[in-house]
Scaffold this motif. Structure first.
Motif, PDB file in Angstrom:
ATOM      1  N   GLU A   1       0.429  -1.101   0.125  1.00 58.53           N
ATOM      2  CA  GLU A   1       0.317   0.488  -0.021  1.00 58.53           C
ATOM      3  C   GLU A   1       0.704   1.156   0.051  1.00 58.53           C
ATOM      4  O   GLU A   1       0.695   1.848  -0.559  1.00 58.53           O
TER       5      GLU A   1
ATOM      6  N   PRO B   1      -0.898   3.784  -7.457  1.00 57.75           N
ATOM      7  CA  PRO B   1      -0.782   2.687  -8.211  1.00 57.75           C
ATOM      8  C   PRO B   1      -1.759   2.221  -9.161  1.00 57.75           C
ATOM      9  O   PRO B   1      -3.158   3.121  -8.911  1.00 57.75           O
ATOM     10  N   LEU B   2      -1.772   1.816 -10.518  1.00 52.64           N
ATOM     11  CA  LEU B   2      -2.543   1.022 -11.270  1.00 52.64           C
ATOM     12  C   LEU B   2      -4.021   0.955 -10.589  1.00 52.64           C
ATOM     13  O   LEU B   2      -5.243   0.367 -11.174  1.00 52.64           O
ATOM     14  N   ARG B   3      -3.668   0.001 -10.169  1.00 54.65           N
ATOM     15  CA  ARG B   3      -4.218  -1.548  -9.324  1.00 54.65           C
ATOM     16  C   ARG B   3      -4.108  -1.775  -7.623  1.00 54.65           C
ATOM     17  O   ARG B   3      -2.108  -1.428  -8.039  1.00 54.65           O
ATOM     18  N   ALA B   4      -4.419  -2.378  -6.913  1.00 56.40           N
ATOM     19  CA  ALA B   4      -4.173  -3.174  -5.726  1.00 56.40           C
ATOM     20  C   ALA B   4      -2.957  -3.780  -5.887  1.00 56.40           C
ATOM     21  O   ALA B   4      -2.999  -4.690  -7.202  1.00 56.40           O
TER      22      ALA B   4
ATOM     23  N   ARG C   1       0.442  -2.528  -6.371  1.00 52.86           N
ATOM     24  CA  ARG C   1       1.398  -2.591  -7.537  1.00 52.86           C
ATOM     25  C   ARG C   1       2.041  -1.258  -7.080  1.00 52.86           C
ATOM     26  O   ARG C   1       0.940  -0.288  -6.845  1.00 52.86           O
TER      27      ARG C   1
ATOM     28  N   TRP D   1       3.421   2.861  -6.428  1.00 49.48           N
ATOM     29  CA  TRP D   1       3.075   4.223  -6.618  1.00 49.48           C
ATOM     30  C   TRP D   1       4.433   4.166  -7.222  1.00 49.48           C
ATOM     31  O   TRP D   1       5.413   3.707  -7.174  1.00 49.48           O
TER      32      TRP D   1
END
Length: 281
Positions: free
Chosen positions: A214, A266-269, A271, A273
């Motif tokens: 996260e 991030p593009l998705r969980a 991934r 920043w």
């Protein structure tokens, strides 16, 4: 096929931290930020110092695989096709030959052995005492030979490509990928900051997962690729000179005084920043 190295066991059930930082109670002290660096292609061979002691290195859970990799690299480096097996430039004859003495060569702190562009910009020796302490505690170097190191760990100079496949060991990147989670997951608290300054070659060896992902921030350097290592060294130096930021937003704000920064979620969980960073003129 089972790996040729035995898993590291401890009867007490307590993690052996050895050179890891510890609290006054003697228990492992997790870091408020983990700064991940690649190793340096440019290395300075120590002229004097004790020989390699794998048992003294940080993250002792990696010792079995380290033993297997070091012994294999030393043996393979004496063979006629060593450059091919290690996937290094065949013109680097002296550096390949130096690998044959990994177990007997002098060692020095990793911060003195790694002397490429990134580490010149970091310049640990010129930091004040508190900043050096933070660097030694927060920074982890992801290494083809040793898996993961702290800057104070004593190692010899070496040459091996993390993309090589070693006889009896396997594809190095994949083998470390199996072992590093046990070490690095325990090095930083969930939902604490992970500042990733690694190159793509080394980034695949360990990735934060779950809550650790996260606040995982990948530092990028847009445009001038030849400046990427230098800039990441400057970013690391800036971070260890004060208390750690705790969020990606605080990281961007902290660096904004000396760098042009652009933070992208991030593009998705799962991934990272993305923090595009350029030194201010």
């Amino acid at each position: 096929m089972a790996p040729p190295y035995a898993p590291h066991r401890r009867g007490s059930g307590v993690r052996d931290t050895r050179t890891d930082a510890t609290s006054p109670t003697g228990l492992p002290r997790l870091t408020p930020v983990l700064i991940l660096l690649p190793p340096s292609e440019g290395k300075t061979a120590p002229r004097r110092g004790r020989s390699l002691d794998l048992g003294s290195l940080s993250f002792p859970e990696l010792t079995p695989l380290r033993e297997s990799v070091v012994e294999t690299v030393a043996r393979v480096s004496a063979e006629p096709d060593a450059a091919t097996l290690l996937e290094v430039n065949p013109n680097l004859v002296a550096e390949i030959e130096r690998n044959t003495r990994l177990l007997s060569a002098p060692t020095a702190a990793a911060s003195h052995v790694y002397t490429g562009v990134l580490y010149q910009a970091l310049d640990v020796d010129s930091l004040d005492t508190a900043s050096k302490r933070r660097a030694n505690r927060w920074v982890v170097v992801v290494s083809a030979l040793f898996g993961a190191l702290r800057l104070g760990d004593r190692v010899p100079a070496y040459r091996v490509n993390v993309c090589s496949t070693l006889p009896g060991v396997g594809y190095l990147s994949h083998e470390w990928r199996k072992e590093l989670p046990a070490a690095l997951d325990a090095a930083v608290k969930p939902r604490e900051l992970v500042v990733d300054c690694r190159s793509s070659t080394y980034a695949g060896m360990w990735r934060p997962t779950g809550e650790r992902a996260e606040r995982w921030v990948h530092v990028t350097v847009p445009g001038a690729s030849h400046m990427a290592k230098h800039t990441r060294g400057l970013v690391t130096r800036e971070l260890v000179q004060a208390e750690a930021p705790r969020t990606p937003q605080a990281l961007a704000e902290r660096l904004s005084e000396r760098f042009e920064v652009e933070l992208t979620p991030p593009l998705r969980a799962g991934r990272p920043w993305q923090l595009a960073t350029t030194p201010r003129s």
